[in-house]
Design an enzyme around this catalytic site. Structure first.
Site, PDB file in Angstrom:
ATOM      1  N   ASN A 191       5.735   3.149 -34.374  1.00  0.00           N
ATOM      2  CA  ASN A 191       4.818   3.006 -33.233  1.00  0.00           C
ATOM      3  C   ASN A 191       5.029   1.656 -32.557  1.00  0.00           C
ATOM      4  O   ASN A 191       5.411   0.677 -33.199  1.00  0.00           O
ATOM      5  CB  ASN A 191       3.375   3.021 -33.725  1.00  0.00           C
ATOM      6  CG  ASN A 191       2.867   4.400 -34.084  1.00  0.00           C
ATOM      7  OD1 ASN A 191       1.720   4.724 -33.826  1.00  0.00           O
ATOM      8  ND2 ASN A 191       3.700   5.233 -34.690  1.00  0.00           N
ATOM      9  N   SER A 225       8.284   2.774 -48.329  1.00  0.00           N
ATOM     10  CA  SER A 225       8.388   4.220 -48.105  1.00  0.00           C
ATOM     11  C   SER A 225       8.180   5.000 -49.406  1.00  0.00           C
ATOM     12  O   SER A 225       7.622   6.111 -49.387  1.00  0.00           O
ATOM     13  CB  SER A 225       9.711   4.592 -47.425  1.00  0.00           C
ATOM     14  OG  SER A 225      10.815   4.077 -48.116  1.00  0.00           O
ATOM     15  N   SER A 230       6.092   4.144 -51.723  1.00  0.00           N
ATOM     16  CA  SER A 230       4.633   4.197 -51.962  1.00  0.00           C
ATOM     17  C   SER A 230       3.980   5.214 -51.033  1.00  0.00           C
ATOM     18  O   SER A 230       3.054   5.921 -51.437  1.00  0.00           O
ATOM     19  CB  SER A 230       4.004   2.809 -51.803  1.00  0.00           C
ATOM     20  OG  SER A 230       4.037   2.372 -50.455  1.00  0.00           O
ATOM     21  N   LYS A 231       4.464   5.312 -49.797  1.00  0.00           N
ATOM     22  CA  LYS A 231       3.893   6.309 -48.875  1.00  0.00           C
ATOM     23  C   LYS A 231       4.262   7.722 -49.350  1.00  0.00           C
ATOM     24  O   LYS A 231       3.454   8.646 -49.276  1.00  0.00           O
ATOM     25  CB  LYS A 231       4.394   6.078 -47.448  1.00  0.00           C
ATOM     26  CG  LYS A 231       3.894   4.803 -46.783  1.00  0.00           C
ATOM     27  CD  LYS A 231       2.387   4.771 -46.540  1.00  0.00           C
ATOM     28  CE  LYS A 231       1.924   5.708 -45.456  1.00  0.00           C
ATOM     29  NZ  LYS A 231       0.470   5.523 -45.154  1.00  0.00           N
ATOM     30  N   THR A 282       4.376   8.409 -42.660  1.00  0.00           N
ATOM     31  CA  THR A 282       5.492   7.866 -41.888  1.00  0.00           C
ATOM     32  C   THR A 282       6.743   8.734 -42.028  1.00  0.00           C
ATOM     33  O   THR A 282       6.891   9.464 -43.013  1.00  0.00           O
ATOM     34  CB  THR A 282       5.793   6.437 -42.397  1.00  0.00           C
ATOM     35  OG1 THR A 282       7.052   6.019 -41.902  1.00  0.00           O
ATOM     36  CG2 THR A 282       5.855   6.371 -43.916  1.00  0.00           C
ATOM     37  N   ASP A 283       7.651   8.592 -41.062  1.00  0.00           N
ATOM     38  CA  ASP A 283       8.952   9.279 -41.175  1.00  0.00           C
ATOM     39  C   ASP A 283       9.842   8.612 -42.222  1.00  0.00           C
ATOM     40  O   ASP A 283      10.847   9.185 -42.649  1.00  0.00           O
ATOM     41  CB  ASP A 283       9.677   9.322 -39.816  1.00  0.00           C
ATOM     42  CG  ASP A 283       9.967   7.952 -39.217  1.00  0.00           C
ATOM     43  OD1 ASP A 283       9.554   6.929 -39.796  1.00  0.00           O
ATOM     44  OD2 ASP A 283      10.624   7.901 -38.150  1.00  0.00           O
TER      45      ASP A 283
HETATM   46  P1  NAD Z   1      -1.494  -2.150 -40.151  1.00  0.00           P
HETATM   47  O1  NAD Z   1      -0.781  -2.886 -41.223  1.00  0.00           O
HETATM   48  O2  NAD Z   1      -1.519  -2.699 -38.771  1.00  0.00           O
HETATM   49  O3  NAD Z   1      -3.035  -1.936 -40.569  1.00  0.00           O
HETATM   50  C1  NAD Z   1      -3.412  -1.501 -41.836  1.00  0.00           C
HETATM   51  C2  NAD Z   1      -4.918  -1.672 -41.962  1.00  0.00           C
HETATM   52  O4  NAD Z   1      -5.300  -1.194 -43.267  1.00  0.00           O
HETATM   53  C3  NAD Z   1      -5.390  -3.134 -41.877  1.00  0.00           C
HETATM   54  O5  NAD Z   1      -6.504  -3.240 -41.045  1.00  0.00           O
HETATM   55  C4  NAD Z   1      -5.755  -3.476 -43.317  1.00  0.00           C
HETATM   56  O6  NAD Z   1      -6.774  -4.465 -43.429  1.00  0.00           O
HETATM   57  C5  NAD Z   1      -6.194  -2.139 -43.854  1.00  0.00           C
HETATM   58  N1  NAD Z   1      -6.073  -2.046 -45.320  1.00  0.00           N
HETATM   59  C6  NAD Z   1      -5.010  -2.421 -46.078  1.00  0.00           C
HETATM   60  N2  NAD Z   1      -5.280  -2.203 -47.369  1.00  0.00           N
HETATM   61  C7  NAD Z   1      -6.519  -1.634 -47.427  1.00  0.00           C
HETATM   62  C8  NAD Z   1      -7.328  -1.160 -48.481  1.00  0.00           C
HETATM   63  N3  NAD Z   1      -6.925  -1.215 -49.766  1.00  0.00           N
HETATM   64  N4  NAD Z   1      -8.529  -0.640 -48.179  1.00  0.00           N
HETATM   65  C9  NAD Z   1      -8.981  -0.589 -46.893  1.00  0.00           C
HETATM   66  N5  NAD Z   1      -8.250  -1.047 -45.863  1.00  0.00           N
HETATM   67  C10 NAD Z   1      -7.029  -1.557 -46.118  1.00  0.00           C
HETATM   68  O7  NAD Z   1      -0.892  -0.685 -40.175  1.00  0.00           O
HETATM   69  P2  NAD Z   1      -0.615   0.321 -38.965  1.00  0.00           P
HETATM   70  O8  NAD Z   1       0.680  -0.026 -38.356  1.00  0.00           O
HETATM   71  O9  NAD Z   1      -1.823   0.425 -38.149  1.00  0.00           O
HETATM   72  O10 NAD Z   1      -0.398   1.673 -39.776  1.00  0.00           O
HETATM   73  C11 NAD Z   1      -1.489   2.530 -40.064  1.00  0.00           C
HETATM   74  C12 NAD Z   1      -0.987   3.681 -40.903  1.00  0.00           C
HETATM   75  O11 NAD Z   1       0.037   4.368 -40.189  1.00  0.00           O
HETATM   76  C13 NAD Z   1      -0.374   3.261 -42.227  1.00  0.00           C
HETATM   77  O12 NAD Z   1      -0.748   4.197 -43.203  1.00  0.00           O
HETATM   78  C14 NAD Z   1       1.122   3.327 -41.987  1.00  0.00           C
HETATM   79  O13 NAD Z   1       1.823   3.613 -43.165  1.00  0.00           O
HETATM   80  C15 NAD Z   1       1.202   4.464 -40.986  1.00  0.00           C
HETATM   81  N6  NAD Z   1       2.347   4.411 -40.053  1.00  0.00           N
HETATM   82  C16 NAD Z   1       2.585   3.279 -39.328  1.00  0.00           C
HETATM   83  C17 NAD Z   1       3.641   3.277 -38.429  1.00  0.00           C
HETATM   84  C18 NAD Z   1       3.934   2.071 -37.573  1.00  0.00           C
HETATM   85  O14 NAD Z   1       4.948   2.074 -36.851  1.00  0.00           O
HETATM   86  N7  NAD Z   1       3.099   1.062 -37.552  1.00  0.00           N
HETATM   87  C19 NAD Z   1       4.455   4.409 -38.291  1.00  0.00           C
HETATM   88  C20 NAD Z   1       4.167   5.544 -39.055  1.00  0.00           C
HETATM   89  C21 NAD Z   1       3.097   5.536 -39.939  1.00  0.00           C
END
Ligand code: NAD
Ligand code: TYD
Length: 357
Positions: free
Chosen positions: A190, A161, A163-164, A134-135
């Site tokens: 997103n 953030s 943890s990421k 993430t940003d």
């Molecule tokens: P989300 O919360 O919608 O989905 C996360 C998924 O990960 C879920 O299906 C959950 O069940 C699964 N999960 C959680 N813990 C787990 C584990 N220990 N083992 C296996 N599966 C597990 O998240 P998202 O919005 O789809 O984001 C996906 C990735 O993109 C994340 O890494 C997030 O940090 C990154 N991200 C998200 C955004 C955003 O705007 N949503 C922006 C930048 C980066």
């Protein structure tokens, strides 16, 4: 076609990525997901019967399970979406963020490292570990500051953030120390179909449709750089194919908006698509006390991925937002299923004590 172990594929971005991967014949997919509150297997229902898609319920932190899956399916890539992803939840309960985002990613890296050692030189050459980040790891910008670049120093401000950021550092270390062929993407916020309604855009859509208040933290002038989820998925696939090993790629929407503007735009779309007589949905806007440590502004400089891989965002914010609202209107079964007891509890926990300002 390459085979990928995709983690967290039942969540918002992962599910959109898997659906595109299968539709466009990008990848064969094994989806490993723990099925937390944020997941929804309904997202992937249309893949039932697809012989090149397999779902496994499990934790990325389970090295035994991950090693078993790697040995069984011999994937060419691991794409790590799995995470706890919501800042507000990280403020209430940071521990699970450390467990999944840091320890989980570390265990996944370990399993990948052992797997890589056993591969033939040809398979080793092809293998990629793509980590989706993430940003928010870059911290917060003032209005006058220039957008985050890949060489901007990490300065996370929330447990999420942080943890990421920690996970990103481990990914980097595994490239330099063990030669694991890693790639990291850092994207901005997103939006789009299938997002769990705890995040600003889907929460606003669903609350507005129910004529419930639309909570705006602080003064509503915090800025995010909104990226349509399909643009993000296409960028990830490009990085997987052509990204330079060991490098980070920033992915942004070139679309900075204040929260208040975003919420007003959604209200205007709902006034049009689901009108209620003599009622403006923007009258539901309610300013509530701010989130602690609330980052003021995020902005992504995505010139590297444009220059090196030829990617730039295609979706226009107004049309992307309209498509998103329409999706939630058209998918009431999905919405009703998601609004289960656990979601109601979350609304009470996060908003119950935030009285209007
Ligand atoms: P989300 O919360 O919608 O989905 C996360 C998924 O990960 C879920 O299906 C959950 O069940 C699964 N999960 C959680 N813990 C787990 C584990 N220990 N083992 C296996 N599966 C597990 O998240 P998202 O919005 O789809 O984001 C996906 C990735 O993109 C994340 O890494 C997030 O940090 C990154 N991200 C998200 C955004 C955003 O705007 N949503 C922006 C930048 C980066
Ligand atoms: P969010 O969707 O939680 O993403 P992030 O915190 O990862 O950027 O929030 C986006 C912006 O919207 C952020 O500045 C916080 C703000 N926000 C509100 O004003 N009200 C809300 O109810 C929520 C969930 C977020």
């Amino acid at each position: 076609m390459l085979t990928a172990l995709v983690t967290g594929g039942a969540g918002f971005i992962g599910a959109n990525f898997i659906l595109l991967s299968r539709k466009n014949q990008w990848l064969n997919v094994i989806n490993l997901d723990k099925l937390t509150y944020a997941s929804n297997l309904e997202n992937l229902a249309e893949l039932q019967g697809d012989r090149n898609y397999h779902f496994v319920q499990g934790d990325i932190g389970n090295v035994e399970l991950v090693s078993y899956l790697l040995n069984k399916y011999q994937p060419d890539a691991i794409i790590n979406f799995a995470a706890e992803s919501h800042v507000d939840r990280s403020i209430f309960s940071p521990q699970i963020f450390i467990q999944t985002n840091v320890v989980g990613t570390f265990n996944l890296l370990e399993a990948a490292r052992f797997y890589l050692q056993k591969l033939s030189p040809q398979k080793q050459q092809k293998f990629r570990f793509l980590h989706v980040s993430t940003d928010e790891v870059y911290g917060s910008l003032q209005l006058h500051e220039s957008a985050f670049r890949e060489d901007t120093a990490y300065a996370p401000n929330s447990p999420y953030s942080a943890s990421k950021a920690a996970a990103d550092h481990f990914v980097r270390a595994y490239y330099h120390t063990y030669g694991l062929p890693t790639l990291t993407t850092n994207s901005s916020n997103n939006y789009g179909m299938r997002q769990f309604p705890e995040k600003l855009i889907p929460l606003t859509i669903l609350n507005a449709l129910d004529c419930k208040s639309l909570p705006i933290y602080g003064d509503g002038k915090n800025i995010r750089d909104w990226l349509y989820v399909i643009d993000h998925c296409e960028a990830i696939y490009l990085v997987l194919q052509n990204g330079k090993l060991g490098e980070n790629y920033n992915i942004g929407g070139l679309n900075e908006q204040t929260n208040l503007t975003v919420v007003k735009k959604i209200c205007a779309i709902i006034d049009e698509l689901a009108p209620k007589s003599n009622f403006c949905h923007s009258s539901l806007i309610t300013f509530v006390p701010d989130r602690p440590g609330h980052d003021r502004r995020y902005a992504i400089d995505c010139s590297k991925i444009r220059r090196d891989l030829g990617w730039h965002p295609q979706e226009n914010f107004d049309s992307g937002l309209r498509k998103t609202v329409q999706w939630y209107l058209d998918n009431s079964d999905w919405v009703n299923q998601v609004r289960s007891g656990a979601y109601v509890n979350w609304l009470q926990q996060n908003y119950g004590n935030r009285n209007a300002k």
